[in-house]
Design an enzyme around this catalytic site. Structure first.
Site, mmCIF file in Angstrom:
data_model
loop_
_atom_site.group_PDB
_atom_site.id
_atom_site.type_symbol
_atom_site.label_atom_id
_atom_site.label_comp_id
_atom_site.label_asym_id
_atom_site.label_seq_id
_atom_site.Cartn_x
_atom_site.Cartn_y
_atom_site.Cartn_z
ATOM 1 C CB ILE A 130 53.002 16.548 -24.867
ATOM 2 C CG1 ILE A 130 53.058 15.836 -23.515
ATOM 3 C CG2 ILE A 130 53.558 17.972 -24.762
ATOM 4 C CD1 ILE A 130 54.478 15.550 -23.036
ATOM 5 C CG HIS A 133 47.155 19.377 -24.166
ATOM 6 N ND1 HIS A 133 46.191 18.944 -23.296
ATOM 7 C CD2 HIS A 133 47.515 20.620 -23.733
ATOM 8 C CE1 HIS A 133 45.984 19.882 -22.377
ATOM 9 N NE2 HIS A 133 46.770 20.902 -22.631
ATOM 10 C CD GLU A 134 50.616 22.426 -24.689
ATOM 11 O OE1 GLU A 134 50.016 23.521 -24.806
ATOM 12 O OE2 GLU A 134 50.683 21.818 -23.606
ATOM 13 C CB ILE A 135 48.556 21.264 -32.196
ATOM 14 C CG1 ILE A 135 50.064 21.239 -32.460
ATOM 15 C CG2 ILE A 135 47.798 21.598 -33.485
ATOM 16 C CD1 ILE A 135 50.530 20.094 -33.335
ATOM 17 C CG LEU A 138 49.184 26.643 -30.859
ATOM 18 C CD1 LEU A 138 50.275 26.215 -31.836
ATOM 19 C CD2 LEU A 138 49.513 27.968 -30.212
#
Length: 165
Positions: A130, A133-135, A138
């Site tokens: 998770i 994936h989010e980094i 960004l």
């Protein structure tokens, strides 16, 4: 704060690098609140400010649907294990399709909180996926960029059949 509309694939903001946070004050808290409210409204596990059209390095994530959302400002992976794990991934910005992605199984994450205080934590398995994936988001790396060309092309064909109008 109210939930905001999601930026949907193939919007170019999903491939843009988010700017690092330098000021830790009310404006940053307002952005984090908007991301949190949107995450809860769409029942996501992770969401970034770019998902709502704000190109800033803010992630809100929860490792399970029942967990309280946590805010990560300027997150970076400081260390990644050589061991890998594969999980189903998708994006609220590209609804209706998912694919298996292989990533490091464990990571050490560095980030700041809303007050600007520095923190480090370790994550493993799905929690690590998770956060990575989010980094990636960004950094302007949309999740399908991790797929082989063949898998990405097949996924895009599936998405064309299910994407909202």
């Amino acid at each position: 704060m109210p939930a905001r509309p999601l930026v949907l694939f193939p919007d170019p903001r999903l491939s843009a690098r988010a700017a690092p946070e330098e000021a830790f004050g009310p404006d940053l808290r307002a952005v984090a609140d908007d991301v949190r409210e949107t995450l809860l409204a769409v029942s996501a596990l992770g969401l970034t400010a770019p998902h709502i059209g704000i190109l800033r390095r803010v992630v809100v994530a929860r490792m399970a649907p029942e967990d309280a959302p946590r805010v990560y400002v300027n997150p970076v992976v400081l260390w990644a294990s050589p061991e890998t794990a594969t999980h189903d991934e998708g994006s609220v910005s590209m609804p209706g399709v998912r694919e298996r992605i292989t990533r490091p199984a464990r990571i050490r994450l560095g980030y700041r909180d809303l007050a600007g205080d520095a923190h480090e934590e370790e994550a493993a398995d799905f929690s690590a996926a998770i956060l990575q994936h989010e980094i990636d988001q960004l950094d302007g790396l949309f999740w399908i960029d991790r797929l082989s060309r063949l898998k990405r092309d097949r996924l895009l064909k599936r998405f064309a059949k299910v994407k909202p109008v």
